[in-house]
Design a protein around this motif. Structure first.
Motif, mmCIF file in Angstrom:
data_model
loop_
_atom_site.group_PDB
_atom_site.id
_atom_site.type_symbol
_atom_site.label_atom_id
_atom_site.label_comp_id
_atom_site.label_asym_id
_atom_site.label_seq_id
_atom_site.Cartn_x
_atom_site.Cartn_y
_atom_site.Cartn_z
ATOM 1 N N UNK A 1 43.992 1.336 17.911
ATOM 2 C CA UNK A 1 42.973 0.960 18.886
ATOM 3 C C UNK A 1 42.887 2.098 19.883
ATOM 4 N N UNK A 2 41.656 2.511 20.156
ATOM 5 C CA UNK A 2 41.371 3.748 20.865
ATOM 6 C C UNK A 2 40.474 3.460 22.054
ATOM 7 N N UNK A 3 40.862 3.956 23.222
ATOM 8 C CA UNK A 3 40.027 3.848 24.417
ATOM 9 C C UNK A 3 39.273 5.156 24.590
ATOM 10 N N UNK A 4 37.969 5.051 24.854
ATOM 11 C CA UNK A 4 37.148 6.231 25.140
ATOM 12 C C UNK A 4 36.510 6.053 26.507
ATOM 13 N N UNK A 5 36.502 7.111 27.290
ATOM 14 C CA UNK A 5 35.861 7.079 28.597
ATOM 15 C C UNK A 5 35.302 8.442 28.952
ATOM 16 N N UNK A 6 34.203 8.439 29.709
ATOM 17 C CA UNK A 6 33.567 9.684 30.122
ATOM 18 C C UNK A 6 32.671 9.437 31.325
ATOM 19 N N UNK A 7 32.626 10.419 32.236
ATOM 20 C CA UNK A 7 31.636 10.346 33.315
ATOM 21 C C UNK A 7 30.960 11.696 33.562
ATOM 22 N N UNK A 8 31.119 12.633 32.648
ATOM 23 C CA UNK A 8 30.389 13.904 32.689
ATOM 24 C C UNK A 8 29.484 13.920 31.463
ATOM 25 N N UNK A 9 28.162 13.969 31.695
ATOM 26 C CA UNK A 9 27.206 13.836 30.590
ATOM 27 C C UNK A 9 27.691 12.739 29.633
ATOM 28 N N UNK B 1 30.503 -3.582 33.874
ATOM 29 C CA UNK B 1 29.440 -4.384 33.278
ATOM 30 C C UNK B 1 29.036 -3.757 31.942
ATOM 31 N N UNK B 2 28.638 -4.602 30.968
ATOM 32 C CA UNK B 2 28.172 -4.079 29.681
ATOM 33 C C UNK B 2 26.801 -3.440 29.840
ATOM 34 N N UNK B 3 26.539 -2.416 29.031
ATOM 35 C CA UNK B 3 25.234 -1.757 29.059
ATOM 36 C C UNK B 3 24.668 -1.682 27.643
ATOM 37 N N UNK C 1 31.338 9.624 39.926
ATOM 38 C CA UNK C 1 30.249 8.911 39.272
ATOM 39 C C UNK C 1 30.830 7.877 38.309
ATOM 40 N N UNK C 2 30.013 6.908 37.966
ATOM 41 C CA UNK C 2 30.444 5.836 37.080
ATOM 42 C C UNK C 2 30.826 6.377 35.701
ATOM 43 N N UNK C 3 31.713 5.636 35.045
ATOM 44 C CA UNK C 3 32.173 5.967 33.697
ATOM 45 C C UNK C 3 31.492 5.091 32.668
ATOM 46 N N UNK C 4 31.375 5.600 31.454
ATOM 47 C CA UNK C 4 31.089 4.791 30.279
ATOM 48 C C UNK C 4 32.404 4.656 29.536
ATOM 49 N N UNK D 1 33.666 -0.984 16.652
ATOM 50 C CA UNK D 1 33.393 -0.641 18.050
ATOM 51 C C UNK D 1 33.144 -1.865 18.925
ATOM 52 N N UNK D 2 33.634 -1.788 20.156
ATOM 53 C CA UNK D 2 33.260 -2.759 21.182
ATOM 54 C C UNK D 2 31.889 -2.363 21.717
ATOM 55 N N UNK D 3 31.368 -3.184 22.612
ATOM 56 C CA UNK D 3 30.191 -2.759 23.358
ATOM 57 C C UNK D 3 30.601 -1.616 24.280
ATOM 58 N N UNK D 4 29.609 -0.953 24.835
ATOM 59 C CA UNK D 4 29.851 0.092 25.833
ATOM 60 C C UNK D 4 29.719 -0.549 27.210
ATOM 61 N N UNK D 5 30.631 -0.185 28.096
ATOM 62 C CA UNK D 5 30.663 -0.705 29.455
ATOM 63 C C UNK D 5 30.521 0.430 30.441
ATOM 64 N N UNK D 6 29.881 0.135 31.552
ATOM 65 C CA UNK D 6 29.831 1.072 32.670
ATOM 66 C C UNK D 6 30.754 0.528 33.744
ATOM 67 N N UNK D 7 31.501 1.418 34.369
ATOM 68 C CA UNK D 7 32.417 0.984 35.419
ATOM 69 C C UNK D 7 32.488 2.031 36.511
#
Length: 166
Positions: free
Chosen positions: A5-13, A155-157, A48-51, A34-40
């Protein structure tokens, strides 16, 4: 074969890097779930917010080989080695679970942030609600239900996945 199980996160582009990271993961590990994509909101610093999202895959690689693959994918997507812990990220990929292995080396498993970060726990609980955390012995659904949802804004996006992942 191990399930990872893998966590992915990004807030640059973030859209670009999340899509590229998923395609790279698929290239190395094959089919992804895949899970849904979330913004946090960023946690630990002003930014800036992360995906964020969680993926699962099957692998015959060792834990160390999986982590090395993640680091290579991060660097291929602009991650600078040695960045401080709480800072913007082009791509952050973390191994959350490797089957039900509990270890501290070569990385902490299960990853501790599962229990403390909504941006990890919510997508993980969505992906595998009935899976049991190997240390606290509760399902991820139960852990998410008990989580203090006022502590972090998430929140989910709607996110358009690359056609290769659909």
């Amino acid at each position: 074969m191990a399930t990872i199980y893998i966590s992915l996160g990004t807030n640059i582009e973030p859209e670009q890097h999340l899509k590229a990271g998923l395609l790279d993961l698929q290239q190395h590990f094959g089919k992804l779930t895949l899970s849904r994509v979330f913004e946090s909101e960023s946690v630990g610093f002003k930014g800036t917010n992360f995906l964020n999202m969680v993926a699962s895959a099957q692998t015959e690689l060792s834990i160390a080989e999986v982590v090395a693959t993640f680091k290579m994918i991060e660097q291929d997507n602009g991650r600078i080695k040695g960045e401080k812990k709480f800072s913007p990220r082009s791509l952050d990929i973390d191994l959350l679970l490797y089957d039900d292995v509990v270890t501290q080396q070569p990385v902490e498993l299960p990853r501790g942030e599962i229990l403390f970060n909504a941006f990890v726990l919510w997508p993980l609980s969505e992906l595998v609600p009935e899976l049991i955390h190997p240390i606290v012995k509760q399902s991820y659904h139960s852990l998410w239900n008990e989580f203090d949802k006022t502590s972090q804004k998430i929140w989910p996006i709607t996110f358009s996945l690359p056609h290769q992942l659909r």
